[in-house]
Design a protein around this motif. Structure first.
Motif, PDB file in Angstrom:
ATOM      1  N   ASN A 113       7.013  34.428  -1.169  1.00 41.69           N
ATOM      2  CA  ASN A 113       8.110  33.902  -0.350  1.00 41.69           C
ATOM      3  C   ASN A 113       8.075  32.391  -0.177  1.00 41.69           C
ATOM      4  N   ARG A 151      13.326  34.451   0.975  1.00 44.49           N
ATOM      5  CA  ARG A 151      13.017  35.595   1.835  1.00 44.49           C
ATOM      6  C   ARG A 151      13.433  36.942   1.234  1.00 44.49           C
TER       7      ARG A 151
ATOM      8  N   ASP B 157       8.074  39.754  -1.126  1.00 48.62           N
ATOM      9  CA  ASP B 157       8.471  40.805  -0.191  1.00 48.62           C
ATOM     10  C   ASP B 157       9.813  40.475   0.462  1.00 48.62           C
ATOM     11  N   LYS B 159      11.660  39.453   3.331  1.00 48.14           N
ATOM     12  CA  LYS B 159      11.441  38.809   4.630  1.00 48.14           C
ATOM     13  C   LYS B 159      12.763  38.310   5.222  1.00 48.14           C
ATOM     14  N   TRP B 191      13.070  31.227  13.877  1.00 44.54           N
ATOM     15  CA  TRP B 191      12.583  32.586  13.654  1.00 44.54           C
ATOM     16  C   TRP B 191      11.714  32.995  14.830  1.00 44.54           C
ATOM     17  N   ASP B 196       5.991  32.915  11.714  1.00 44.41           N
ATOM     18  CA  ASP B 196       6.653  33.168  10.440  1.00 44.41           C
ATOM     19  C   ASP B 196       7.704  32.108  10.120  1.00 44.41           C
ATOM     20  N   VAL B 199       8.139  30.019   6.289  1.00 44.59           N
ATOM     21  CA  VAL B 199       8.262  30.660   4.979  1.00 44.59           C
ATOM     22  C   VAL B 199       9.254  29.904   4.109  1.00 44.59           C
TER      23      VAL B 199
END
Lengths: 293, 212
Positions: A113, A151, B157, B159, B191, B196, B199
């Protein structure tokens, strides 16, 4: 450090002082050559070592198939220079070549990410070696930065789609660039329809300045003045079986249906083998923040 | 089924007229190659009243290029509207057809083994393309992660946010009070939870080869 084994070419026009791709490649020490028109050679020579400059053979401009009847009344786009590059790399004995737009600001890797710029040529070699594992890849390249949101869950690559702006092309294919617009989409579709797979790497990204923000270039002459209809119409004319014209957000777009290629497979070469030690292991190191303009 | 009134004759090529509205752009050279390899079979279809060709405009051109002086013609008696429909339908119904590629390749391979594709409209490159398309045809999309083995690590992933909320404040005092309450710097987007937030952004790092 791994370097690309196939030559990198950058066709460039009227951007001697501002082309970003060669400057980024300089910073990561990846060799390349710029292809420029004769009357701009002197300008480019002020900014780049002459060993990096190749003059475009004007025959390629004269012979270029614009896919319309407008001749020399407006820019023919970058296709003629790209065809010259294709043949130039064949003459030099290469099996593949890279051709990339001159307004790419950086190349990056997407992983965990994070979209982090690269500091050397490893990803180019990785993309080349990936293509060489298979019998049926015709063209490949890194995805646009904006098409790989940091993301979103993504695969490392997509197949059966268009390859834009930074293209690794197999030299022994009989197809060539054509059209005044959408050359990338056209060549991708021609290859796919003829059974040659295309690979868009999501693990590797290119960050391009939005069209028209840099000035110069091949397309400056017409995108602003005539709108999007001629360019979308041309693609429909080239590929009526998979393309249609749509009116959206107050302008014309073309919609390409790639669904017929979604199950096209990659065919491994007989000597396909995975190296025991990953030759592309990369680490993150600090880099200086970019100067704000 | 209704059969149209038609008459067969061998006619001089000079007596036939290309349909002025024919939108089809045929490959005359391919047709010529077929005529020279296989002979002229079937017939050109023309309209009795106008003499216009309704089917076979490019076959006539190819026949003339092959030196023909007379060609077989089926002359049909129909009105102009029907003539235009036939002009279109003859090509359009062909366009809508598709192939059983396995069967097609089987025929082409048998001819190719005798080095005799001439006159089929196909060449060796076409056959190679068909073979490649057949070989790469699958029923499911590629498993990109399986093919990625031995390439640079790739984990990506999901997110993306599961819920977004817009907050509107009546006054700057309310705004300050809110950010004080949640103990976060004042920003238009954020966020939650805090760990987090970075990112994919503002990372002053670069990837280089491990061996560098």
């Amino acid at each position: 450090m791994p370097q690309p084994q196939f030559p990198l070419y950058i066709p460039s026009k009227s951007r001697a002082a501002i082309a970003t791709t060669p400057r980024f490649l300089d910073t990561i020490k990846v060799p390349y050559r710029l292809v420029v028109e004769q009357d701009q050679y002197a300008d480019y020579a002020l900014h780049f070592d002459e060993s990096k400059l190749i003059v475009l053979d004007p025959k390629y401009l004269d012979d270029y198939n614009t896919f319309d009847d407008l001749g020399n009344t407006k820019s023919k786009g970058p296709g003629a220079a790209r065809n010259f590059i294709w043949d130039h790399s064949i003459e030099e004995g290469h099996a593949w070549h890279w051709v990339m737009d001159d307004n790419i600001s950086l190349f990056a890797r997407l992983h965990k990410n994070e979209r982090i710029p690269v500091g050397d040529g490893t990803i180019f070699r990785a993309m080349e070696d990936f293509c060489l594992r298979y019998k049926n890849i015709g063209m490949a390249g890194p995805a646009y930065w904006m098409f790989a949101p940091s993301r979103s869950k993504l695969p490392p690559f997509l197949t059966g789609t268009r390859i834009y702006s930074c293209n690794l092309i197999r030299n022994d294919l009989p197809y060539r660039w054509r059209g005044r617009y959408n050359e990338d989409t056209d060549l991708s579709l021609v290859m796919l329809k003829n059974g040659w797979q295309t690979v868009e790497f999501m693990a590797f990204l290119q960050y391009k300045l939005p069209t028209q923000t840099l000035g110069g270039g091949n397309t400056e002459a017409f995108y602003n003045s005539e709108g999007t209809l001629p360019k979308s119409q041309m693609l429909v004319k080239m590929h009526p079986d998979v393309t249609r014209l749509v009116w959206r957000f107050q302008r014309w777009h073309h919609h390409v249906d790639y669904s017929s290629f979604k199950n096209m497979q990659l065919i491994r070469k007989d000597d396909y083998a995975i190296p025991e030690t990953n030759p592309y292991a990369m680490v993150k190191v600090e880099r200086k923040p970019r100067k704000s303009s | 089924m209704r059969t149209v009134t038609q008459k067969y004759a061998l006619k001089s090529v000079d007596s036939l007229t290309q349909h002025p509205q024919n939108p089809r752009q045929g490959d005359v050279e391919s047709i010529r190659s077929s005529i020279e390899a296989n002979g002229f079979y079937g017939a050109i279809v023309s309209q009795k009243s106008s003499g216009y060709i309704l089917a076979g405009n490019h076959r006539l051109q190819a026949a003339i290029a092959s030196g023909a002086e007379r060609v077989p013609v089926i002359e049909i008696d129909c009105d102009d509207t029907t003539a235009l429909k036939i002009l279109l339908a003859d090509n359009r119904t062909n366009d809508k057809a598709s192939y059983d590629n396995d069967a097609l390749v089987a025929i082409l391979e048998s001819l190719s083994s005798a080095d005799d594709l001439e006159g089929t409209g196909y060449n060796q490159e076409d056959l190679d393309t068909l073979l490649r398309i057949l070989e790469s045809a699958g029923t499911h999309p590629i498993d990109a992660f399986e093919e990625w083995e031995g390439m640079p690590d790739f984990e990506q992933d999901d997110k993306t946010s599961t819920f977004k909320v817009s907050i509107h404040f009546k006054s700057s005092e309310d705004t300050e009070a809110f950010f004080t309450l949640i103990n976060r710097p004042k920003k238009p987007t954020m966020w939650w939870p805090v760990d987090d937030q970075h990112v994919g952004s503002d990372v002053f790092q670069k990837y280089v080869a491990e061996s560098e």
